[in-house]
Write a protein that holds these residues in place. Structure first.
Motif, PDB file in Angstrom:
ATOM      1  N   ASN A  53     -19.957   7.646  -3.493  1.00  0.00           N
ATOM      2  CA  ASN A  53     -19.843   9.075  -3.228  1.00  0.00           C
ATOM      3  C   ASN A  53     -21.190   9.687  -2.861  1.00  0.00           C
ATOM      4  O   ASN A  53     -21.258  10.623  -2.053  1.00  0.00           O
ATOM      5  CB  ASN A  53     -19.264   9.787  -4.448  1.00  0.00           C
ATOM      6  CG  ASN A  53     -17.765   9.568  -4.576  1.00  0.00           C
ATOM      7  OD1 ASN A  53     -17.084   9.328  -3.587  1.00  0.00           O
ATOM      8  ND2 ASN A  53     -17.256   9.632  -5.792  1.00  0.00           N
TER       9      ASN A  53
ATOM     10  N   ARG B 288      -9.332  13.179   3.418  1.00  0.00           N
ATOM     11  CA  ARG B 288     -10.306  13.421   2.349  1.00  0.00           C
ATOM     12  C   ARG B 288     -11.705  13.629   2.918  1.00  0.00           C
ATOM     13  O   ARG B 288     -12.389  14.614   2.601  1.00  0.00           O
ATOM     14  CB  ARG B 288     -10.297  12.252   1.380  1.00  0.00           C
ATOM     15  CG  ARG B 288     -11.406  12.305   0.315  1.00  0.00           C
ATOM     16  CD  ARG B 288     -11.284  11.151  -0.658  1.00  0.00           C
ATOM     17  NE  ARG B 288     -12.392  11.128  -1.600  1.00  0.00           N
ATOM     18  CZ  ARG B 288     -13.411  10.275  -1.557  1.00  0.00           C
ATOM     19  NH1 ARG B 288     -13.445   9.334  -0.619  1.00  0.00           N
ATOM     20  NH2 ARG B 288     -14.381  10.333  -2.446  1.00  0.00           N
TER      21      ARG B 288
ATOM     22  N   VAL C 148     -14.377  16.810   3.337  1.00  0.00           N
ATOM     23  CA  VAL C 148     -15.770  16.749   2.870  1.00  0.00           C
ATOM     24  C   VAL C 148     -16.714  17.262   3.950  1.00  0.00           C
ATOM     25  O   VAL C 148     -17.624  18.055   3.684  1.00  0.00           O
ATOM     26  CB  VAL C 148     -16.130  15.299   2.479  1.00  0.00           C
ATOM     27  CG1 VAL C 148     -17.637  15.141   2.316  1.00  0.00           C
ATOM     28  CG2 VAL C 148     -15.415  14.902   1.184  1.00  0.00           C
TER      29      VAL C 148
ATOM     30  N   ALA D  14     -20.156  17.368  -1.650  1.00  0.00           N
ATOM     31  CA  ALA D  14     -18.918  16.598  -1.777  1.00  0.00           C
ATOM     32  C   ALA D  14     -19.087  15.270  -1.037  1.00  0.00           C
ATOM     33  O   ALA D  14     -19.823  15.188  -0.049  1.00  0.00           O
ATOM     34  CB  ALA D  14     -17.754  17.391  -1.193  1.00  0.00           C
ATOM     35  N   PRO D  15     -18.425  14.222  -1.521  1.00  0.00           N
ATOM     36  CA  PRO D  15     -17.503  14.137  -2.655  1.00  0.00           C
ATOM     37  C   PRO D  15     -18.198  13.889  -3.996  1.00  0.00           C
ATOM     38  O   PRO D  15     -17.529  13.655  -4.996  1.00  0.00           O
ATOM     39  CB  PRO D  15     -16.628  12.952  -2.283  1.00  0.00           C
ATOM     40  CG  PRO D  15     -17.558  12.048  -1.540  1.00  0.00           C
ATOM     41  CD  PRO D  15     -18.486  12.948  -0.772  1.00  0.00           C
TER      42      PRO D  15
ATOM     43  N   ASP E 225     -17.966  18.685  -7.095  1.00  0.00           N
ATOM     44  CA  ASP E 225     -16.743  19.437  -6.854  1.00  0.00           C
ATOM     45  C   ASP E 225     -17.038  20.605  -5.916  1.00  0.00           C
ATOM     46  O   ASP E 225     -18.089  21.260  -6.020  1.00  0.00           O
ATOM     47  CB  ASP E 225     -16.170  19.976  -8.167  1.00  0.00           C
ATOM     48  CG  ASP E 225     -15.688  18.864  -9.089  1.00  0.00           C
ATOM     49  OD1 ASP E 225     -15.287  17.805  -8.565  1.00  0.00           O
ATOM     50  OD2 ASP E 225     -15.733  19.048 -10.320  1.00  0.00           O
TER      51      ASP E 225
END
Length: 527
Positions: free
Chosen positions: A335, A421, A425, A490-491, A494
């Protein structure tokens, strides 16, 4: 060739503000990479681990260069940075030669120059000499930085000459394109396509058939193997090709009319579409080519980053020093990596937004904006049309990056759910990018002449803060001035709406203030 040297002095004066920034960019690329690589891989053991990790990763090889360079720490630096330095130098040459040949003919400046005691070939010769001087200085700076950071002198000299050689080839390529095509945009589009093809051929050759790399000027430069064999003879390929292209440009110049190209532009339709009757439709029509190029480029960059996402954890385990450059450290490597790549994409999207808004300034100084404003179209409508491309285009480029990264990463882990996803981001950076666009609009409205300088300084500042704040140990107050600092990473973090809304409101305020300035001032032509 009468008047060539006088023209060269004139061109140097015209470029006294913009050219140093190109040279500074190349210098900083090499300086940062050299210091970081020697810090991370300065021991034989660390370099051996890197060879083992990268040698098995085709995506990294395609983005960087041949693994033969990994034989030494200096070669590793060339492996990491040469392709990107070559792209910067190639673009510098494209704009230098294109601006002082085809663009001057389009604007009428070349006709004014030709009315003096200036030979037919003097403008082309002066533009090529200017590009050659810029390439020589770029190579000298690369040599000085590389040798100054402790790398061997011979390899540093070859490194600098290889960078110079790439630039000379693309300067000559632009000179040929300027004779063939009648518009500056066609010239830039053609040379940009050649640059993309050169990078793709080099990448394909490094991963697979080595012969493909020998069809690329970037490949010729990398295969000089600075610090890893020091092969000088590939430089002769660049010299020969540049010489042939330069001679071809001179020959083609003699075969065309002044102001025309060898390829006539395709005539448009007899009647324009209804969309072109609006300021919005005109702005999108004028900028659709550049927007498409940026969207495609960011998508491919996302694919490149996403393709190595599945192996990034192993890469950091093999090279633990890398963790210090990731926000999440070694605890959440994947991440953290995705957050860093999204930040890089956001910076590129901001660069596109700046170029899009500055297109309004180019329309103004060329006199085309005055023609549009002579119709019932108001200043706000005209500026809003230009801004609609910049604002929507930045969101599109970010979405393209996220989709490309999500698709490539999703394919490696068999989970295409990564596409929405990672697209989300990337889109989290839209308000920060729009704030940079707002600063550009503010400068355009109140300080139109230095607007370009102000906008690019802001982009450069954000880039330094985003990429190097930790390495340079910059104070906290300097980081707070960047809108990217206030965007959730992100990710890794939050996403919360409050900072995004604040950034969006500030961007809107800057745009409104910029419009107020534009409304109060005169429309400038040729300034």
């Amino acid at each position: 060739m009468t008047g060539t040297l006088s023209l060269l002095r004139f061109l140097l004066r015209r470029e006294r503000r913009s050219l140093p920034w190109w040279l500074l960019g190349v210098t900083l690329l090499v300086l940062v990479q050299s210091t970081q690589s020697q810090q991370l891989y300065g021991t034989p053991e660390a370099l051996q681990r890197l060879r083992g990790t990268i040698g098995a990763n085709n995506a990294v090889i395609a983005m960087s260069g041949p693994t033969d360079l990994l034989a030494s720490i200096g070669g590793e630096i060339v492996f990491e940075i040469f392709a990107f330095a070559a792209i910067v130098v190639a673009l510098m040459n494209m704009f230098l030669v294109g601006r002082h040949t085809r663009a001057d003919e389009e604007s009428g400046r070349a006709e004014l120059i030709r009315s003096a005691r200036v030979g037919r070939h003097a403008p082309l010769a002066a533009a090529l000499l200017l590009a050659g001087l810029a390439d020589g200085v770029a190579g000298l700076l690369v040599f000085a930085v590389a040798a100054g950071t402790g790398l061997p002198v011979a390899g540093s000299l070859l490194f600098g000459l290889a960078v110079t050689a790439v630039g000379v080839v693309f300067a000559a390529s632009t000179a040929v394109a300027a004779q063939v095509f009648e518009s500056t945009r066609a010239v830039y589009g053609t040379v940009a396509a050649l640059l993309g093809a050169a990078f793709a051929l080099r990448a394909a050759g490094d991963v697979g058939n080595d012969a493909l790399s020998w069809a690329s000027p970037i490949g010729w430069g990398q295969r000089t193997l600075p610090y890893a064999g020091d092969r000088w003879w590939p430089l002769l390929l660049s010299v020969a090709v540049a010489g042939l292209l330069g001679a071809a440009a001179v020959a083609l110049l003699a075969r065309r009319d002044f102001g025309a190209g060898l390829v006539r532009p395709r005539p448009g339709r007899a009647r324009a579409s209804a969309l072109l009757g609006t300021a919005y439709g005109l702005a999108w029509r004028l900028q659709r080519g550049s927007l498409a190029g940026w969207v495609a480029g960011l998508f491919l960059l996302g694919v490149a980053y996403g393709s190595i996402g599945d192996s990034i954890e192993q890469y950091v385990r093999d090279n633990p020093e890398i963790a210090q450059f990731l926000t999440g450290g070694a605890a959440d490597v994947l991440n953290a990596y995705l957050a860093v790549t999204a930040g890089v994409a956001a910076l590129l999207a901001a660069a596109y937004g700046v170029t899009s808004v500055l297109r309004a300034r180019a329309e103004e100084t060329s006199g085309r904006a005055e023609v549009v404003l002579a119709t019932p179209a108001s200043r706000w409508t005209w500026l809003a049309g230009q801004l609609s491309v910049g604002l929507a285009g930045t969101a599109l480029t970010l979405a393209a990056f996220g989709a490309g990264e999500g698709f490539a990463y999703g394919m490696t882990v068999s989970d295409l759910g990564q596409v929405p996803r990672l697209t989300g981001v990337a889109l989290a950076y839209v308000p920060a990018v729009w704030l940079v666009v707002g600063v550009t609009v503010l400068a355009f409205g109140w300080l139109p002449r230095p607007a370009a300088v102000i906008a690019w300084v802001v982009v450069a500042y954000c880039a330094v803060i985003t990429l190097f704040a930790d390495q340079f140990d910059l104070p906290g107050w300097s980081r707070e001035a960047s809108p990217f600092t206030h965007t959730p990473q992100a990710p890794l973090d939050d996403v919360t709406l409050t900072p995004l809304l604040v950034l969006g409101v500030l961007a809107a305020a800057l745009v409104a203030a910029g419009y107020a300035g534009f409304r109060r001032r005169d429309v400038a032509i040729g300034s």
